[in-house]
Design a protein around this motif. Structure first.
Motif, short mmCIF file in Angstrom:
data_model
loop_
_atom_site.label_atom_id
_atom_site.label_comp_id
_atom_site.label_asym_id
_atom_site.label_seq_id
_atom_site.Cartn_x
_atom_site.Cartn_y
_atom_site.Cartn_z
N ASN A 97 11.78 39.90 -9.20
CA ASN A 97 11.03 41.15 -9.28
C ASN A 97 10.97 41.60 -10.74
N GLN A 98 9.78 41.94 -11.24
CA GLN A 98 9.62 42.38 -12.62
C GLN A 98 8.93 43.73 -12.66
N PHE A 99 9.29 44.53 -13.66
CA PHE A 99 8.71 45.85 -13.83
C PHE A 99 8.87 46.26 -15.28
N ASP A 100 8.15 47.30 -15.67
CA ASP A 100 8.21 47.79 -17.05
C ASP A 100 9.01 49.08 -17.12
N CYS A 101 9.77 49.20 -18.21
CA CYS A 101 10.44 50.46 -18.54
C CYS A 101 9.86 50.92 -19.88
N GLU A 102 9.91 52.20 -20.10
CA GLU A 102 9.39 52.75 -21.34
C GLU A 102 10.54 53.27 -22.18
N THR A 103 10.52 52.93 -23.45
CA THR A 103 11.55 53.41 -24.37
C THR A 103 10.91 54.37 -25.36
N TRP A 104 11.67 55.36 -25.76
CA TRP A 104 11.19 56.34 -26.73
C TRP A 104 12.12 56.33 -27.93
N ASP A 105 11.57 56.02 -29.08
CA ASP A 105 12.31 56.05 -30.34
C ASP A 105 11.66 57.12 -31.20
N TYR A 106 12.33 58.20 -31.34
CA TYR A 106 11.80 59.35 -32.09
C TYR A 106 10.47 59.77 -31.49
N LEU A 107 9.34 59.53 -32.15
CA LEU A 107 8.05 59.99 -31.63
C LEU A 107 7.18 58.86 -31.09
N LYS A 108 7.64 57.64 -31.11
CA LYS A 108 6.83 56.53 -30.60
C LYS A 108 7.47 55.94 -29.36
#
Length: 111
Positions: A80-91
């Motif tokens: 099973n594959q999925f995406d996670c979102e990372t936040w580094d400062y403002l991007k």
């Protein structure tokens, strides 16, 4: 009159046999049926998953990882594959997460 009584007896006997056979078939079907409720699907704990993704990314990069957001209720299915979102400062950036074992072990790669 005697013929009618013989026919009635035969019909009654055959009907009794049919009912008995049906009762045996139903009993065998019920006895062989799996009456236990189905186990609910195993899902990853979202908070623990996000922490694990952040830890994996921290080992790869020199700068600290900001916030990580992953989908909720991800089923533990190998492949099973999925995406996670990372936040580094403002991007923000996406990472691909794959489940690699039935114990919920993951592999994290940059998209």
């Amino acid at each position: 009159m005697a013929d009618q009584q013989n026919v009635a007896r035969i019909v009654t006997a055959v009907s009794s046999v049919v009912v008995a056979v049906c009762a045996v078939v139903v009993t065998v079907k019920v006895a062989g049926a799996d009456l236990d409720p189905a186990d609910p699907p195993r899902v990853l704990d979202q908070t623990a998953l996000e922490q694990q993704v952040a830890n994996r990314l921290q080992g790869v990069r020199e700068e600290p990882v900001g916030r990580v957001t992953c989908p909720g209720s991800v089923q533990v299915i190998v492949g099973n594959q999925f995406d996670c979102e990372t936040w580094d400062y403002l991007k923000s950036a996406k990472v691909r997460v794959a489940i690699i074992s039935d114990q919920g072990e993951i592999e994290v790669t940059r998209s």
